[in-house]
Design a protein around this motif. Structure first.
Motif, short mmCIF file in Angstrom:
data_model
loop_
_atom_site.label_atom_id
_atom_site.label_comp_id
_atom_site.label_asym_id
_atom_site.label_seq_id
_atom_site.Cartn_x
_atom_site.Cartn_y
_atom_site.Cartn_z
N ILE A 114 -21.97 -49.07 -72.73
CA ILE A 114 -21.05 -48.12 -71.99
C ILE A 114 -19.68 -48.91 -72.08
N ASP A 115 -18.52 -48.05 -72.61
CA ASP A 115 -17.45 -48.65 -72.89
C ASP A 115 -16.46 -47.40 -73.05
N GLY A 116 -15.47 -47.92 -73.44
CA GLY A 116 -14.08 -46.92 -73.58
C GLY A 116 -13.32 -46.88 -72.30
N LEU A 117 -12.96 -45.48 -71.99
CA LEU A 117 -12.06 -45.45 -70.90
C LEU A 117 -12.89 -45.09 -69.50
N VAL A 118 -13.39 -46.09 -69.05
CA VAL A 118 -14.13 -46.23 -67.95
C VAL A 118 -13.79 -47.42 -66.99
N GLY A 119 -13.90 -47.39 -65.73
CA GLY A 119 -13.74 -48.32 -64.60
C GLY A 119 -14.72 -49.41 -64.87
N ARG A 165 -21.07 -42.97 -61.74
CA ARG A 165 -21.24 -44.25 -61.71
C ARG A 165 -20.30 -45.35 -62.36
N VAL A 166 -19.98 -44.81 -63.77
CA VAL A 166 -19.11 -45.75 -64.37
C VAL A 166 -17.64 -45.57 -64.25
N GLU A 167 -17.16 -44.59 -63.55
CA GLU A 167 -16.02 -43.93 -63.14
C GLU A 167 -14.93 -43.70 -64.50
N PRO A 168 -15.09 -42.79 -64.89
CA PRO A 168 -14.08 -42.44 -66.24
C PRO A 168 -12.68 -42.46 -65.70
N GLN A 169 -11.89 -43.10 -66.29
CA GLN A 169 -10.48 -42.92 -66.37
C GLN A 169 -9.74 -41.49 -66.42
N PRO A 170 -8.73 -41.31 -65.98
CA PRO A 170 -7.87 -39.85 -66.08
C PRO A 170 -7.90 -39.59 -67.60
N LYS A 171 -7.55 -40.48 -68.58
CA LYS A 171 -7.37 -40.20 -69.85
C LYS A 171 -8.75 -39.73 -70.49
N ALA A 172 -9.86 -39.97 -69.83
CA ALA A 172 -11.11 -39.91 -70.66
C ALA A 172 -11.41 -37.97 -70.50
N LYS A 242 -27.34 -31.33 -81.73
CA LYS A 242 -26.48 -31.88 -80.75
C LYS A 242 -26.92 -32.95 -79.92
N GLY A 243 -28.26 -33.13 -79.73
CA GLY A 243 -29.17 -33.91 -78.99
C GLY A 243 -29.34 -35.15 -79.58
N VAL A 244 -28.34 -36.04 -79.68
CA VAL A 244 -28.31 -37.26 -80.31
C VAL A 244 -29.63 -37.97 -79.69
N LYS A 245 -30.17 -38.93 -80.44
CA LYS A 245 -31.49 -39.50 -80.05
C LYS A 245 -31.11 -41.19 -80.51
N SER A 246 -32.19 -41.73 -79.48
CA SER A 246 -32.27 -43.21 -79.57
C SER A 246 -30.57 -43.86 -79.52
N ILE A 247 -30.08 -43.64 -78.34
CA ILE A 247 -28.85 -43.63 -78.05
C ILE A 247 -28.69 -45.14 -77.68
N VAL A 248 -27.64 -45.95 -78.27
CA VAL A 248 -27.32 -47.25 -77.70
C VAL A 248 -26.02 -47.37 -77.43
N ARG A 249 -25.09 -46.31 -77.56
CA ARG A 249 -23.77 -46.50 -77.04
C ARG A 249 -23.29 -45.25 -76.51
N ILE A 250 -22.54 -45.59 -75.39
CA ILE A 250 -21.88 -44.22 -74.68
C ILE A 250 -20.46 -44.50 -74.53
N ARG A 251 -19.56 -43.90 -75.19
CA ARG A 251 -18.24 -44.25 -75.28
C ARG A 251 -17.40 -43.15 -74.74
N PHE A 252 -16.47 -43.43 -73.77
CA PHE A 252 -15.51 -42.28 -73.26
C PHE A 252 -14.20 -42.61 -73.86
N VAL A 253 -13.70 -41.20 -74.55
CA VAL A 253 -12.45 -41.31 -75.13
C VAL A 253 -11.70 -40.30 -75.05
N GLU A 254 -10.35 -40.38 -75.29
CA GLU A 254 -9.33 -39.26 -75.04
C GLU A 254 -9.17 -38.27 -76.10
N ASN A 255 -9.61 -38.50 -77.23
CA ASN A 255 -9.65 -37.57 -78.42
C ASN A 255 -11.00 -37.00 -78.75
#
Length: 324
Positions: A114-119, A165-172, A242-255
């Protein structure tokens, strides 16, 4: 090797017999209908309360709670749910190819980043990722863009709880999710069938909606490989791709992220993928659907897959013919 152009064939319609060899297709339909009829005739207990009585002999998930968000429709049979799938990492097209080609799939070890715009970014072992949450069983309608549908008792984690739980930032503003890329585990990733890895995305408000689920099981058991083990996305008012399978990454983004099918065929697949009977796919109508095991399109497709009351307000200012 498979060519990407096979997926965007320009024709007025594509028959099921073109997707699966006709002889196999016909035998499968007869088998499914006959097996369902036999179960009913025999008074098989799973038909009375299938969400509790069925399964495939996989590991049971502990402490699963029933959710009031479930539909009151009878769930489809486990055999049907797990043997008619789209999972392009295992096979092209819908059918039993994913089940047949995933028998040796290993869902462990598995990590989720879990990465990107998160606290609170981090990388988690799948079991540690699941541990803090209460698992819920939610019986949801499932509608695929190819006009087939099921009712499925998923077990999972409300995505809103993970996001909190991962606290998205305002820009997310969006959440991007990515499937594992591993040619050892996914044989079709050795081809150019799709641009790998598979990527999907949601607006943050969609991801936080109470109906959005990160599923880790079905019928009270861990997910079978062909259904997206060990964790996948379920958004019941959207088409199944839309139901992406076998997820390994969850990324919070602005765009807004570009999802795989949007990249592959932008005239046919958009970002939103909301079930809409009033907007046809360029190659077929979306006005009716086939509730498997029937292969007859004998059901009217409902707007937002029947979840209009819960989700329509999110799109009140959006032209759903342009934003498909």
């Amino acid at each position: 090797s498979y060519n990407r152009r096979m997926l965007i064939k320009k024709a007025p319609d594509i028959r099921s017999s073109e997707i699966t060899p006709k002889s196999v297709y016909l035998r499968r339909r007869e088998f499914i209908q006959a097996s369902a009829a036999a179960l009913v005739a025999a008074g098989f207990p799973s038909m009375a309360n299938p969400a509790e009585a069925q399964g495939g002999g996989l590991a049971k998930l502990p402490n699963v709670q029933k959710s009031p968000l479930s539909t009151n429709e009878t769930p489809s049979l486990y055999e049907h749910i797990t043997s008619y799938n789209n999972f392009y990492e295992f096979a092209p097209g819908a059918g039993d190819g994913p089940k047949n080609n995933s028998k040796n799939f290993k869902p462990r070890p598995w990590k989720i980043k879990i990465d990107g715009l998160v606290g609170k970014p981090g990388e988690y072992d799948i079991d540690d990722f699941i541990k803090p949450y209460t698992l819920e069983e939610r019986v949801y309608r499932f509608r695929c863009v190819e006009a087939w549908s099921f009712v499925i008792p998923w077990v999972g984690i409300p995505m809103a709880e993970v996001i909190k739980r991962v606290e998205p930032q305002p820009k997310a503003k969006y959440v991007e999710m990515t499937t594992l890329q591993d040619t050892g585990r996914f044989p079709m990733q050795r081809t150019d069938l799709l641009p790998w890895p598979y990527i999907e995305g949601l607006r943050l408000d969609e991801a936080q909606h109470p109906l959005t689920l990160l599923a880790v099981g079905v019928y009270g058991e861990v997910l079978p490989a062909q259904n997206g083990a060990p964790i996948r996305l379920i958004v019941p008012w959207k088409y199944g791709f839309k139901g992406v399978k076998s997820i390994v990454r969850i990324r919070f983004v602005e765009n807004q992220p570009r999802n795989t099918w949007q990249i592959m065929a932008p005239s046919e697949y958009g970002f939103y993928a909301n079930v809409n009977p009033n907007v046809d796919h360029p190659r077929w109508s979306q006005a009716r659907e086939k509730r498997l095991p029937s292969f007859v399109p004998n059901r009217k497709t409902e707007m937002f897959n029947g979840y209009t009351e819960q989700v329509a307000s999110m799109y009140k200012d959006l032209d759903l013919r342009k934003n498909f």
